[in-house]
Motif scaffolding. Sequence first.
Motif, PDB file in Angstrom:
ATOM      1  N   GLY A  15      99.311 -42.835 -24.001  1.00  0.00           N
ATOM      2  CA  GLY A  15     100.718 -43.211 -24.078  1.00  0.00           C
ATOM      3  C   GLY A  15     100.978 -44.679 -24.345  1.00  0.00           C
ATOM      4  N   SER A  17     101.526 -46.381 -27.077  1.00  0.00           N
ATOM      5  CA  SER A  17     102.627 -46.664 -28.001  1.00  0.00           C
ATOM      6  C   SER A  17     103.980 -46.379 -27.358  1.00  0.00           C
ATOM      7  N   SER A  18     104.105 -45.244 -26.710  1.00  0.00           N
ATOM      8  CA  SER A  18     105.382 -44.875 -26.080  1.00  0.00           C
ATOM      9  C   SER A  18     105.768 -45.866 -24.996  1.00  0.00           C
ATOM     10  N   VAL A  19     104.849 -46.153 -24.103  1.00  0.00           N
ATOM     11  CA  VAL A  19     105.137 -47.073 -23.002  1.00  0.00           C
ATOM     12  C   VAL A  19     105.299 -48.493 -23.533  1.00  0.00           C
ATOM     13  N   ARG A  21     106.452 -49.463 -26.462  1.00  0.00           N
ATOM     14  CA  ARG A  21     107.785 -49.612 -27.068  1.00  0.00           C
ATOM     15  C   ARG A  21     108.862 -49.776 -25.999  1.00  0.00           C
ATOM     16  N   LEU A  22     108.789 -48.948 -24.957  1.00  0.00           N
ATOM     17  CA  LEU A  22     109.766 -49.062 -23.867  1.00  0.00           C
ATOM     18  C   LEU A  22     109.692 -50.432 -23.200  1.00  0.00           C
ATOM     19  N   GLU A  33     102.179 -52.098 -33.029  1.00  0.00           N
ATOM     20  CA  GLU A  33     101.302 -50.935 -32.952  1.00  0.00           C
ATOM     21  C   GLU A  33      99.937 -51.357 -33.494  1.00  0.00           C
ATOM     22  N   ARG A 115      97.336 -34.011 -23.877  1.00  0.00           N
ATOM     23  CA  ARG A 115      98.309 -34.805 -24.635  1.00  0.00           C
ATOM     24  C   ARG A 115      97.871 -34.968 -26.086  1.00  0.00           C
ATOM     25  N   ARG A 119     100.060 -33.773 -29.709  1.00  0.00           N
ATOM     26  CA  ARG A 119     100.638 -34.675 -30.706  1.00  0.00           C
ATOM     27  C   ARG A 119     100.205 -34.268 -32.109  1.00  0.00           C
ATOM     28  N   SER A 153     106.292 -40.253 -15.346  1.00  0.00           N
ATOM     29  CA  SER A 153     107.047 -40.217 -16.605  1.00  0.00           C
ATOM     30  C   SER A 153     107.017 -41.608 -17.238  1.00  0.00           C
ATOM     31  N   PRO A 154     107.276 -41.693 -18.544  1.00  0.00           N
ATOM     32  CA  PRO A 154     107.334 -43.015 -19.183  1.00  0.00           C
ATOM     33  C   PRO A 154     108.338 -43.947 -18.511  1.00  0.00           C
TER      34      PRO A 154
END
Length: 166
Positions: A15, A17-19, A21-22, A33, A115, A119, A153-154
């Motif tokens: 995760g 990239s997801s985390v 970005r947040l 990235e 995961r 994806r 969760s993110p």
Amino acid sequence: MTDRNIVVMGVAGCGKSSVGRLLAEAIGARFIEGDAFHPPENIEKMRAGIPLDDASRAGWLAALAHELEIGREQGQPLVLACSALKRRYRDALRAGDPELRFVHLHGERELIAARMRERSGHFMPESLIDSQFADLETLAADEQGLDAHIGASPDALLRQILSALE
């Protein structure tokens, strides 16, 4: 909140990239990235199920260190999503910013494999997960950073990271 560069690190599928970005959005940093900096030959190796060796990663890490250096020099903090699995890889990144901080996202192999299966469109096959775990060297006591378990969760991870950065 922070004017320092941060690397969100960990094995493929955790995760980053997801985390990342947040986190970048929350602290007003630019998100990078790390995968976007891989040369085509690295992408093809991974796509073919061939783990990258240190030599294959050298130029990639140098390019990322350069981005971190530019961010530091310009006073524009960056959040970089990058595996940074080994201490020597993190040292290479610190060449661009000696004050670099790391957020190590970690979790059980089964969770990460699940995961990866979910994806789509990513070049990294699930078959490389064991090589990722084999290469992983957790943050040492003298490295600036924190660990965060991906079972949350993110949004919960973001709150945990922000609290630790304060």
